[in-house]
Design an enzyme around this catalytic site. Sequence first.
Site, PDB file in Angstrom:
ATOM      1  CG  HIS A   7       1.756  -7.316   2.466  1.00 36.50           C
ATOM      2  ND1 HIS A   7       1.648  -6.164   1.720  1.00 36.50           N
ATOM      3  CD2 HIS A   7       1.985  -6.913   3.745  1.00 36.50           C
ATOM      4  CE1 HIS A   7       1.754  -5.115   2.518  1.00 36.50           C
ATOM      5  NE2 HIS A   7       1.970  -5.533   3.742  1.00 36.50           N
ATOM      6  CG  ASP A  25       2.644  -1.659   4.875  1.00 36.18           C
ATOM      7  OD1 ASP A  25       1.575  -1.163   5.255  1.00 36.18           O
ATOM      8  OD2 ASP A  25       2.833  -2.888   4.750  1.00 36.18           O
ATOM      9  CD  GLU A  44      -1.328  -7.058   4.813  1.00 37.38           C
ATOM     10  OE1 GLU A  44      -1.396  -7.025   6.052  1.00 37.38           O
ATOM     11  OE2 GLU A  44      -1.263  -6.022   4.115  1.00 37.38           O
ATOM     12  CG  HIS A  94      -1.736   1.932   5.056  1.00 38.36           C
ATOM     13  ND1 HIS A  94      -2.819   1.326   5.655  1.00 38.36           N
ATOM     14  CD2 HIS A  94      -0.848   0.933   4.822  1.00 38.36           C
ATOM     15  CE1 HIS A  94      -2.613   0.028   5.744  1.00 38.36           C
ATOM     16  NE2 HIS A  94      -1.431  -0.250   5.244  1.00 38.36           N
TER      17      HIS A  94
HETATM   18 ZN   LIG Z   1       1.881  -4.332   5.437  1.00 34.79          ZN
END
Ligand SMILES: [Zn+2]
Length: 430
Positions: free
Chosen positions: A250, A262, A294, A397
Amino acid sequence: MRRLLALLVAVSLVAGCDSGGGGTPEPKPRPSPAITDQELGEHLDALQRIANDNGGTRAVGTHGYEASADYVAARLRDAGWTVSRQAVRFTYFRLDRASVAIGGRTLTRARQFQVLSYSGSGRAEGRLRASGDGCEAEDFDELEGGEIPLVDRSGCFFRQKAAAAERAGADALVVDEPVRSRRGVPSGTLAVPGIAIPVVLVSARALGEAGDGTPASVMVDAISRGGRAENVIAETPGGSGDRIVMAGGHLDSVAGGPGINDNGSGAATLIEAAEAIGPKPPGARVRLGFWTAEEVGLYGSRQYVRSLDEGERRRIRAYINLDMVGSPNAVPELYGDGDAGLGHVLRRAYGGRLGQIRAGQSSDHASFQAAGIPINGLYTGSDEPGRGGRPRDPCYHLSCDTVRNVNRRVLLRMARTTARALLTLSARHR
Ligand SMILES: [Zn+2]
């Protein structure tokens, strides 16, 4: 990557000692394509600059995502690949204002509480009522008017808890987030719109002794609406067209950060694999997918697989997923619940100690697997404990998932492994 249940099994294989895949002698893995740390770094820096220019995020529905898509499309064209874009519809969540107070203490967003994506809007004021994990209707049997349910984080997805609380007549829901980190509360999602009440994650540290009867208030002002974004698909012009081997990852980040590990690490890996493989692979055509949306519900990869007819699905002989392949406290792994044959190819391409994780439905491989396409993937970890018991990615995140949050030595090895595996698969499926 959406949060996983980690099953750690370390498998150490010295390249060449494992007879592995059945009778046919495995062709020796090709020498590692000339992928360098400097080239990978250029892509990470470019994605970081894009985030810096767009309020610190590359989330879907933002200009940061569109600029990321433009960047990878241009790099793939430069590498001589055929590039196309695929429209994807998704729902869009934007948080405007939020506040939470527990026991008279006003909490700080991100550090002490987070609003779940697709949370409803509204205000609730009352007393907390502990309601177990909130996964079942009976968990809310004790709930009385003016009370706000407090539930554990475990047991089921946030969405199931929120739906049960809403059905029980709650005006809001508070979820106890057990992460005791000074870096704040990780983001989370309800996956799709539809929940009308505010739903917040509050860290165990901020909750402290709060429980039944503790005064609390929750206010969320947010927007959920439909949106349109694009997957970027790239394919080698060369190679035998009736068979395809794929890899993907993603391209969007969470709303709360630039998403360089990420999943800028996956995007950088795919671009470098494309440059190393070139437009003419040894056998089957190679196709790469840079998926959108995603982090808000796997929309891009789901849309892509849904758009394939049966013939197209059969042409795709393998899909390798790359989601978080440069974690600072990395534990290199493949998907233990993926295709064993592909796992064998990845292990040989890696040529060293590679663990296994149960990937479940946590990332973009899920739709390919559901369509019967053999899948596997590479992963280095999110908030699971790694070496020294420290989180594998302490900035998972979060806004600190920047270029400084990438283990470059690990990323380089993952990128070379990916290119080598794709070359092996292309040659195998000629
Ligand atoms: Zn990810």
